[in-house]
Design a protein around this motif. Structure first.
Motif, PDB file in Angstrom:
ATOM      1  N   LEU A 100       0.845  -1.189   0.000  1.00  0.00           N
ATOM      2  CA  LEU A 100       0.000   0.000   0.000  1.00  0.00           C
ATOM      3  C   LEU A 100       0.882   1.241   0.000  1.00  0.00           C
ATOM      4  O   LEU A 100       1.860   1.318   0.747  1.00  0.00           O
ATOM      5  N   HIS A 101       0.507   2.203  -0.849  1.00  0.00           N
ATOM      6  CA  HIS A 101       1.276   3.434  -0.996  1.00  0.00           C
ATOM      7  C   HIS A 101       0.330   4.626  -1.094  1.00  0.00           C
ATOM      8  O   HIS A 101      -0.767   4.510  -1.662  1.00  0.00           O
ATOM      9  N   LEU A 102       0.773   5.767  -0.568  1.00  0.00           N
ATOM     10  CA  LEU A 102       0.027   7.005  -0.743  1.00  0.00           C
ATOM     11  C   LEU A 102       0.124   7.454  -2.190  1.00  0.00           C
ATOM     12  O   LEU A 102       1.174   7.302  -2.828  1.00  0.00           O
ATOM     13  N   THR A 103      -0.950   8.021  -2.687  1.00  0.00           N
ATOM     14  CA  THR A 103      -0.907   8.681  -3.987  1.00  0.00           C
ATOM     15  C   THR A 103      -0.557  10.146  -3.746  1.00  0.00           C
ATOM     16  O   THR A 103      -0.535  10.620  -2.597  1.00  0.00           O
ATOM     17  N   ASP A 104      -0.311  10.887  -4.822  1.00  0.00           N
ATOM     18  CA  ASP A 104      -0.067  12.326  -4.675  1.00  0.00           C
ATOM     19  C   ASP A 104      -1.266  12.993  -4.010  1.00  0.00           C
ATOM     20  O   ASP A 104      -1.105  13.861  -3.149  1.00  0.00           O
ATOM     21  N   ARG A 105      -2.435  12.588  -4.405  1.00  0.00           N
ATOM     22  CA  ARG A 105      -3.658  13.150  -3.801  1.00  0.00           C
ATOM     23  C   ARG A 105      -3.722  12.819  -2.308  1.00  0.00           C
ATOM     24  O   ARG A 105      -4.083  13.655  -1.489  1.00  0.00           O
ATOM     25  N   GLY A 106      -3.375  11.592  -1.954  1.00  0.00           N
ATOM     26  CA  GLY A 106      -3.365  11.191  -0.551  1.00  0.00           C
ATOM     27  C   GLY A 106      -2.361  11.988   0.259  1.00  0.00           C
ATOM     28  O   GLY A 106      -2.648  12.407   1.389  1.00  0.00           O
ATOM     29  N   ARG A 107      -1.185  12.227  -0.331  1.00  0.00           N
ATOM     30  CA  ARG A 107      -0.180  13.046   0.359  1.00  0.00           C
ATOM     31  C   ARG A 107      -0.706  14.457   0.575  1.00  0.00           C
ATOM     32  O   ARG A 107      -0.477  15.066   1.623  1.00  0.00           O
ATOM     33  N   GLY A 108      -1.418  14.977  -0.401  1.00  0.00           N
ATOM     34  CA  GLY A 108      -1.991  16.318  -0.272  1.00  0.00           C
ATOM     35  C   GLY A 108      -3.037  16.381   0.828  1.00  0.00           C
ATOM     36  O   GLY A 108      -3.063  17.326   1.626  1.00  0.00           O
ATOM     37  N   GLU A 109      -3.905  15.392   0.880  1.00  0.00           N
ATOM     38  CA  GLU A 109      -4.934  15.345   1.924  1.00  0.00           C
ATOM     39  C   GLU A 109      -4.301  15.159   3.298  1.00  0.00           C
ATOM     40  O   GLU A 109      -4.727  15.752   4.278  1.00  0.00           O
ATOM     41  N   LEU A 110      -3.272  14.334   3.352  1.00  0.00           N
ATOM     42  CA  LEU A 110      -2.590  14.078   4.622  1.00  0.00           C
ATOM     43  C   LEU A 110      -1.877  15.326   5.127  1.00  0.00           C
ATOM     44  O   LEU A 110      -1.795  15.546   6.338  1.00  0.00           O
ATOM     45  N   ALA A 111      -1.385  16.162   4.240  1.00  0.00           N
ATOM     46  CA  ALA A 111      -0.643  17.356   4.654  1.00  0.00           C
ATOM     47  C   ALA A 111      -1.491  18.248   5.558  1.00  0.00           C
ATOM     48  O   ALA A 111      -1.002  18.738   6.587  1.00  0.00           O
ATOM     49  N   GLY A 112      -2.745  18.452   5.209  1.00  0.00           N
ATOM     50  CA  GLY A 112      -3.624  19.276   6.047  1.00  0.00           C
ATOM     51  C   GLY A 112      -3.868  18.647   7.402  1.00  0.00           C
ATOM     52  O   GLY A 112      -3.837  19.333   8.433  1.00  0.00           O
ATOM     53  N   ALA A 113      -4.077  17.341   7.422  1.00  0.00           N
ATOM     54  CA  ALA A 113      -4.295  16.633   8.685  1.00  0.00           C
ATOM     55  C   ALA A 113      -3.029  16.660   9.534  1.00  0.00           C
ATOM     56  O   ALA A 113      -3.096  16.820  10.755  1.00  0.00           O
ATOM     57  N   ASN A 114      -1.867  16.535   8.891  1.00  0.00           N
ATOM     58  CA  ASN A 114      -0.602  16.608   9.630  1.00  0.00           C
ATOM     59  C   ASN A 114      -0.411  17.983  10.260  1.00  0.00           C
ATOM     60  O   ASN A 114       0.071  18.090  11.387  1.00  0.00           O
ATOM     61  N   ARG A 115      -0.774  19.042   9.541  1.00  0.00           N
ATOM     62  CA  ARG A 115      -0.670  20.390  10.098  1.00  0.00           C
ATOM     63  C   ARG A 115      -1.575  20.535  11.316  1.00  0.00           C
ATOM     64  O   ARG A 115      -1.190  21.120  12.331  1.00  0.00           O
TER      65      ARG A 115
END
Length: 158
Positions: A100-115
């Protein structure tokens, strides 16, 4: 209720195991609403964050690190895959194993949650003070390391 039973009840709630549970519940109640506004539940965040840290986990590995059943992880992976936030890839040496790997979209969505989670962590650090914050991190790390070594007694008398 007698003074002795009131004191015993208070002692039960002041045990570290009780306080850890209450802290976990308070954390869930605090982080869940703002995460959901971003379209990410706490469980989905845990999956995404773990795939960011360790790309290529299998479903079984991910279930272990997130602390859910394989059935629960399958539902979470399906939801995230349907959103296009993660993708399955064949393992390079074991064709029947899916990584399982993050997609670019997943990384983008995760960035807000990480902040959001970094801000919550920063709030705790500021509120506790640097020294207490470092001490809490150290102690919680020790608890995580120590707990697997505990064995329940063979019998527990009522």
């Amino acid at each position: 209720m007698t003074e002795d039973s009131a004191a015993q009840n208070q002692e039960v709630l002041s045990r570290v195991v009780s306080l850890l549970r209450r802290a976990d519940l308070a954390l869930q109640a605090t982080k869940e609403p703002p995460l959901r506004k971003l379209g990410v539940s706490g469980s989905l965040y845990a999956v995404l964050a773990n795939l960011q840290v360790t790309p290529g986990l299998t479903g079984a590995e991910l279930a272990r690190v997130v602390g859910v059943t394989p059935q629960a992880i399958a539902a979470l992976v399906s939801k995230l895959s349907g959103r296009g936030w993660i993708e399955r890839r064949s393992h390079p040496r074991h064709g029947n194993v899916q990584e399982l790997h993050l997609t670019d979209r997943g990384r983008g969505e995760l960035a807000g949650a990480n902040r959001l989670m970094a801000d919550l962590d920063g709030y705790l650090q500021q509120s506790l003070g640097d020294e207490n914050y470092r001490q809490l991190r150290r102690l919680l790390g020790e608890v995580v390391e120590l707990l697997p070594g505990w064995s329940p007694p063979d019998t527990v008398a009522p």
